[in-house]
Design a protein around this motif. Structure first.
Motif, PDB file in Angstrom:
ATOM      1  N   ASP A 151       0.832  -1.208   0.000  1.00 46.00           N
ATOM      2  CA  ASP A 151       0.000   0.000   0.000  1.00 46.00           C
ATOM      3  C   ASP A 151       0.865   1.257   0.000  1.00 46.00           C
ATOM      4  OD1 ASP A 151      -2.807   1.061   0.200  1.00 46.00           O
ATOM      5  OD2 ASP A 151      -1.930   2.008   1.980  1.00 46.00           O
ATOM      6  N   GLU A 152       1.957   1.221   0.751  1.00 40.64           N
ATOM      7  CA  GLU A 152       2.886   2.359   0.769  1.00 40.64           C
ATOM      8  C   GLU A 152       3.480   2.609  -0.616  1.00 40.64           C
ATOM      9  OE1 GLU A 152       7.515   3.133   1.891  1.00 40.64           O
ATOM     10  OE2 GLU A 152       6.441   1.603   3.037  1.00 40.64           O
ATOM     11  N   ILE A 153       3.935   1.534  -1.286  1.00 40.96           N
ATOM     12  CA  ILE A 153       4.531   1.696  -2.609  1.00 40.96           C
ATOM     13  C   ILE A 153       3.486   2.199  -3.598  1.00 40.96           C
ATOM     14  CG2 ILE A 153       5.601   0.478  -4.539  1.00 40.96           C
ATOM     15  CD1 ILE A 153       7.499   0.816  -2.244  1.00 40.96           C
ATOM     16  N   ALA A 154       2.259   1.682  -3.520  1.00 40.41           N
ATOM     17  CA  ALA A 154       1.196   2.131  -4.412  1.00 40.41           C
ATOM     18  C   ALA A 154       0.899   3.611  -4.211  1.00 40.41           C
ATOM     19  CB  ALA A 154      -0.059   1.296  -4.187  1.00 40.41           C
ATOM     20  N   THR A 155       0.854   4.039  -2.964  1.00 38.36           N
ATOM     21  CA  THR A 155       0.593   5.460  -2.682  1.00 38.36           C
ATOM     22  C   THR A 155       1.720   6.330  -3.226  1.00 38.36           C
ATOM     23  OG1 THR A 155      -0.686   4.893  -0.710  1.00 38.36           O
ATOM     24  CG2 THR A 155       0.193   7.140  -0.847  1.00 38.36           C
ATOM     25  N   ARG A 156       2.948   5.919  -3.035  1.00 38.73           N
ATOM     26  CA  ARG A 156       4.079   6.688  -3.563  1.00 38.73           C
ATOM     27  C   ARG A 156       4.003   6.780  -5.090  1.00 38.73           C
ATOM     28  NH1 ARG A 156       9.238   3.886  -0.895  1.00 38.73           N
ATOM     29  NH2 ARG A 156      10.322   5.304  -2.345  1.00 38.73           N
ATOM     30  N   TYR A 206       9.832  11.500 -14.857  1.00 42.63           N
ATOM     31  CA  TYR A 206      10.630  10.290 -15.074  1.00 42.63           C
ATOM     32  C   TYR A 206      10.653   9.855 -16.536  1.00 42.63           C
ATOM     33  CZ  TYR A 206      10.175  10.383 -10.057  1.00 42.63           C
ATOM     34  OH  TYR A 206      10.203  10.796  -8.747  1.00 42.63           O
ATOM     35  N   LEU A 207      10.216  10.733 -17.413  1.00 39.76           N
ATOM     36  CA  LEU A 207      10.277  10.492 -18.852  1.00 39.76           C
ATOM     37  C   LEU A 207      11.376  11.351 -19.466  1.00 39.76           C
ATOM     38  CD1 LEU A 207       6.452  10.430 -19.668  1.00 39.76           C
ATOM     39  CD2 LEU A 207       7.994   8.478 -19.405  1.00 39.76           C
ATOM     40  N   LEU A 258      15.761   1.753 -14.539  1.00 43.83           N
ATOM     41  CA  LEU A 258      15.721   2.365 -13.207  1.00 43.83           C
ATOM     42  C   LEU A 258      15.507   3.868 -13.255  1.00 43.83           C
ATOM     43  CD1 LEU A 258      18.612   0.398 -11.425  1.00 43.83           C
ATOM     44  CD2 LEU A 258      16.167  -0.145 -11.465  1.00 43.83           C
ATOM     45  N   SER A 259      14.956   4.379 -14.354  1.00 42.61           N
ATOM     46  CA  SER A 259      14.707   5.823 -14.420  1.00 42.61           C
ATOM     47  C   SER A 259      13.574   6.235 -13.492  1.00 42.61           C
ATOM     48  CB  SER A 259      14.410   6.258 -15.857  1.00 42.61           C
ATOM     49  OG  SER A 259      13.342   5.522 -16.404  1.00 42.61           O
ATOM     50  N   ASN A 260      12.645   5.329 -13.221  1.00 41.24           N
ATOM     51  CA  ASN A 260      11.674   5.588 -12.158  1.00 41.24           C
ATOM     52  C   ASN A 260      12.227   4.949 -10.881  1.00 41.24           C
ATOM     53  OD1 ASN A 260       9.440   5.422 -10.310  1.00 41.24           O
ATOM     54  ND2 ASN A 260       8.042   5.707 -12.028  1.00 41.24           N
ATOM     55  N   PRO A 261      12.524   5.736  -9.856  1.00 41.22           N
ATOM     56  CA  PRO A 261      13.197   5.198  -8.670  1.00 41.22           C
ATOM     57  C   PRO A 261      12.381   4.142  -7.927  1.00 41.22           C
ATOM     58  CG  PRO A 261      12.422   7.447  -8.284  1.00 41.22           C
ATOM     59  CD  PRO A 261      12.269   7.192  -9.748  1.00 41.22           C
ATOM     60  N   LEU A 262      11.067   4.117  -8.118  1.00 41.92           N
ATOM     61  CA  LEU A 262      10.269   3.090  -7.451  1.00 41.92           C
ATOM     62  C   LEU A 262      10.530   1.701  -8.017  1.00 41.92           C
ATOM     63  CD1 LEU A 262       6.774   4.667  -6.685  1.00 41.92           C
ATOM     64  CD2 LEU A 262       8.592   4.017  -5.088  1.00 41.92           C
ATOM     65  N   ASP A 263      11.087   1.615  -9.220  1.00 41.95           N
ATOM     66  CA  ASP A 263      11.481   0.307  -9.732  1.00 41.95           C
ATOM     67  C   ASP A 263      12.473  -0.361  -8.782  1.00 41.95           C
ATOM     68  OD1 ASP A 263      10.083  -0.431 -12.005  1.00 41.95           O
ATOM     69  OD2 ASP A 263      11.372   0.701 -13.358  1.00 41.95           O
ATOM     70  N   VAL A 277      12.382 -12.335 -12.145  1.00 40.14           N
ATOM     71  CA  VAL A 277      11.974 -11.321 -13.107  1.00 40.14           C
ATOM     72  C   VAL A 277      10.949 -10.384 -12.484  1.00 40.14           C
ATOM     73  CG1 VAL A 277      10.898 -10.931 -15.370  1.00 40.14           C
ATOM     74  CG2 VAL A 277      12.406 -12.903 -15.021  1.00 40.14           C
ATOM     75  N   ASP A 278      11.143  -9.089 -12.712  1.00 40.42           N
ATOM     76  CA  ASP A 278      10.146  -8.067 -12.383  1.00 40.42           C
ATOM     77  C   ASP A 278       9.201  -7.982 -13.586  1.00 40.42           C
ATOM     78  OD1 ASP A 278       8.644  -5.828 -11.861  1.00 40.42           O
ATOM     79  OD2 ASP A 278      10.329  -4.449 -11.682  1.00 40.42           O
ATOM     80  N   LEU A 279       7.968  -8.385 -13.396  1.00 41.74           N
ATOM     81  CA  LEU A 279       7.054  -8.533 -14.527  1.00 41.74           C
ATOM     82  C   LEU A 279       6.422  -7.227 -14.998  1.00 41.74           C
ATOM     83  CD1 LEU A 279       5.264 -11.793 -13.360  1.00 41.74           C
ATOM     84  CD2 LEU A 279       6.969 -11.575 -15.172  1.00 41.74           C
ATOM     85  N   HIS A 280       6.452  -6.186 -14.163  1.00 40.81           N
ATOM     86  CA  HIS A 280       5.820  -4.921 -14.557  1.00 40.81           C
ATOM     87  C   HIS A 280       6.696  -3.734 -14.162  1.00 40.81           C
ATOM     88  CE1 HIS A 280       2.109  -6.502 -16.157  1.00 40.81           C
ATOM     89  NE2 HIS A 280       2.034  -7.318 -15.130  1.00 40.81           N
ATOM     90  N   PRO A 281       7.784  -3.517 -14.894  1.00 35.99           N
ATOM     91  CA  PRO A 281       8.649  -2.371 -14.591  1.00 35.99           C
ATOM     92  C   PRO A 281       7.914  -1.057 -14.798  1.00 35.99           C
ATOM     93  CG  PRO A 281       9.191  -3.302 -16.737  1.00 35.99           C
ATOM     94  CD  PRO A 281       8.217  -4.249 -16.097  1.00 35.99           C
ATOM     95  N   LEU A 282       8.285  -0.074 -14.013  1.00 39.06           N
ATOM     96  CA  LEU A 282       7.664   1.254 -14.096  1.00 39.06           C
ATOM     97  C   LEU A 282       8.413   2.173 -15.054  1.00 39.06           C
ATOM     98  CD1 LEU A 282       7.048   1.782 -10.267  1.00 39.06           C
ATOM     99  CD2 LEU A 282       5.587   0.606 -11.933  1.00 39.06           C
ATOM    100  N   SER A 283       9.687   1.949 -15.249  1.00 38.99           N
ATOM    101  CA  SER A 283      10.486   2.801 -16.129  1.00 38.99           C
ATOM    102  C   SER A 283      10.093   2.574 -17.580  1.00 38.99           C
ATOM    103  CB  SER A 283      11.972   2.516 -15.938  1.00 38.99           C
ATOM    104  OG  SER A 283      12.374   2.769 -14.604  1.00 38.99           O
TER     105      SER A 283
END
Length: 634
Positions: A416-421, A430-431, A504-509, A476-482
């Motif tokens: 929940d914390e990661i989702a909120t962030r 981050y683009l 890793l351009s999105n730090p939450l990755d 494997v990370d199946l859904h990267p954010l970057s």
């Protein structure tokens, strides 16, 4: 070693194989391959790319004998044994000339490492060189696609499931092997043999693989779906792309080309498309030249109905951009006239990052195991004998058949914390600098969708392939954010495109990957079943604990690719940076569609091959008009 365990599978008879003799130029099996000079001036449909999607679509369209199709393929036909073999799973990588020589730009967040970008350059495309893992992904992966358009979109799990069924012929495992290994499957999630592409099972499973299944039963929240194709997350057995009679790779060429003898289905190889011809806003044909001769003669073939681009996520954006369809600033820098300013072309690039986290159960006896094949002895002798006699035994295994595909709440207490962030991020930050506002809007929509998924149990974020070895290490990370980019090189547009993973351009990755590694560590080191076998962690090591330490470790070791490029011609509303609509039509150009992994707006939590087959099957129906959408985003 007793043979009662090792010979539990029914012996498969080896079917006669085609001769591997070199055939006359222009001829292959039952159908004539046309040289450019021998092609018709016009076809109903011209397909750019003879890979997983292109050959599937061509096969389906030419079922109507009055419909003519030309497929233009960069690579060649290959009868390499490296492609045919299922032994080891990755043999296709070693086939001469079967891969493009593409490499990424230096990855600034990975110590400026340059990454090999692996994509098939052969008739059959990447289905000829992949690891043959028949994985489908979760329901949420496909529901997400349509929801970017509307709630009742046909791009959903229920909308694409019939095409999964149509795309493959499923052959159940041998009953003895299934019983001895605990393989669970449900044929209701598969079709009735409508395709020449097979998915089946090896005639042998290592005892150690099923033994390690017991450890997962100790993990709270882990489920065990009835079939790998059910669309559920959890731990399950999965089949492999294999012809069960020949015990060879089954792929787009064998399923959608080699056994066809249609006068209305033509293929030209060794041909590089230099542009799609667009006249008065309509795609009217394709220009191409010899792939091995930059100064070679250019041929132009007309398409009376449509041009379909299926060149793959790496090269489809290049074809579009070379044709003047893409971000206008990029095209101007390359000296290409802008036909349609479409900012999303080449953006939204995604791939599955692979994490290294190695653990060993030192006292677990999983004999026999795959490594024994290289050591000689009784097991190796037996394996060689049964393979030579009837192509059964351990050499019929491609890359293992058991894996965990878990949702984020299972692997992390701070979901929940990661989702909120993620929800609260300034997503555009981050683009790449200068990203068009529509592409940024699409990225924000994707991230908000992922935030919902991070709290739910319908989308897999964690993949762990389980082998017979006491040591396992690829996660494997199946859904990267970057999000990365694949664009033409403005200084040399005809060269291989510039591929930037922007890892890793999105730090939450890094934060999510840290949780993934922590979960793997807990699974091996704290699990009651595994703890009895003297577990040890060699990577990343006990000294790596905090998010910051994990991020430093990832920068050194992360691979940004599992060779599943996607997203670079995304199926999204135009105002969200989309390139194609729900009918896969390119915005702003009549008579032009895209159908391959590039249309995925977000990556599926799975190997991409099975999904690309389903996309192609659905695309064929869209093209034939047998299904329609109510799309209003043109």
């Amino acid at each position: 070693m007793g043979r009662s365990i090792l010979t539990s599978g029914v012996v498969l008879a080896l079917a006669a194989q085609f001769a591997s003799a070199v055939l006359p130029r222009g001829v292959h099996k039952a159908r004539v391959l046309k040289e450019p000079a021998d092609l018709a001036d016009s076809y109903d449909y011209v397909i750019v790319g003879g890979g997983t999607a292109g050959l599937t679509i061509a096969d389906r369209l030419t079922e109507d004998e009055d419909t003519t199709v030309l497929v233009i393929e960069y690579g060649l036909l290959s009868d390499s044994e490296s492609i045919k073999t299922v032994r080891g799973g990755f043999g296709g990588f070693g086939a001469p000339g079967a891969l493009f020589p593409t490499r990424s730009v230096p990855q600034v967040n990975l110590g400026n490492r340059v990454i090999d970008v692996l994509a098939g350059k052969v008739v059959g495309g990447s289905s000829a060189v992949n690891a043959m893992m028949t994985i489908r992904g979760a329901k949420g992966d496909y529901d997400r696609w349509g929801q970017f358009f509307r709630e009742d979109s046909e791009w959903s799990w229920e909308g694409i499931l019939p095409y999964f069924k149509k795309a493959l012929t499923f052959v159940p495992p041998n009953e003895d092997v299934a019983e001895s290994s605990g393989i669970v499957y449900d044929t209701s999630f598969w079709g009735e043999g409508e395709s020449g592409v097979y998915t089946s099972w090896p005639s042998f499973q290592y005892p150690g693989t099923s033994a390690q299944l017991e450890a997962w039963k100790e993990v709270p929240g882990v489920t065990f779906p009835p079939d790998s194709g059910s669309g559920e997350t959890g731990v399950y057995w999965y089949p492999q792309f294999m012809d069960p009679k020949l015990v060879e790779r089954s792929y787009a060429r064998t399923g959608h080309y080699s056994n066809s003898d249609r006068e209305n289905y033509h293929l030209v190889t060794n041909s590089k498309v230099i542009k799609i011809v667009v006249e008065d806003g309509t795609a009217t044909g394709v220009s191409f030249r010899p792939a091995d001769d930059p100064a070679g003669e250019v041929s132009t073939i007309k398409a009376s109905k449509e041009v379909i681009v299926s060149a793959g996520a790496v090269h489809t954006p290049q074809v579009l951009q070379l044709s003047g369809i893409g971000p206008s600033a990029l095209l101007e820098a390359a000296g290409i006239e802008t036909i349609v300013d479409l900012p999303g072309v080449g953006q939204n690039f995604q791939d599955h990052p692979m994490l290294t986290a190695r653990f060993t159960l030192r006292s677990l006896d999983v004999s026999p195991k795959e490594s024994d094949l290289s050591r000689g002895g009784e097991f190796r002798t037996w394996a060689d004998e049964v393979w030579a006699a009837n192509r059964t035994g351990p050499y019929s295994i491609a890359t293992g058949n058991l894996a965990a595909w878990l949702s984020y709440p299972v692997i992390s207490a701070r979901y929940d914390e990661i989702a909120t962030r993620l929800e609260e991020q300034d997503h555009a930050a981050y683009l790449p600098e200068g990203t068009d506002s529509t592409v940024a809007a699409g990225y924000k929509a994707q991230m908000l969708s992922y935030a919902e998924a991070l709290r739910a149990n319908h989308t897999g974020f964690y993949n762990h392939a389980i082998t017979a070895s006491p040591s396992n290490g690829i996660i494997v990370d199946l859904h990267p954010l970057s999000r990365g980019t694949i664009n033409i090189n403005p200084e040399n547009p005809d060269a291989e495109p510039l591929v930037d993973y922007r890892a890793l351009s999105n730090p939450l990755d890094a934060a999510i990957m840290a949780d993934i590694i922590r979960f793997a560590r807990s699974f091996y080191m704290d699990n009651a079943f595994n703890a009895q076998y003297d577990p040890v962690e060699s990577q990343p090591g006990a000294s790596v604990q905090t998010d910051e330490e994990m991020a430093t470790y990832l920068a050194r070791t992360l691979s940004p690719t599992e060779y599943h490029p996607a997203g670079t011609a995304a199926m999204l509303p135009k105002e969200l940076g989309g390139v194609v609509d729900e009918d896969l039509r390119v915005y702003g150009v009549a008579g032009l569609r895209v159908a391959d992994a590039s249309i995925m707006p977000t990556l599926v939590g799975a190997n991409t091959c099975q999904t690309v087959y389903a996309i192609a099957e659905k695309a064929a129906d869209l093209i034939k008009g047998s299904v329609t959408t109510t799309n209003t985003n043109r």
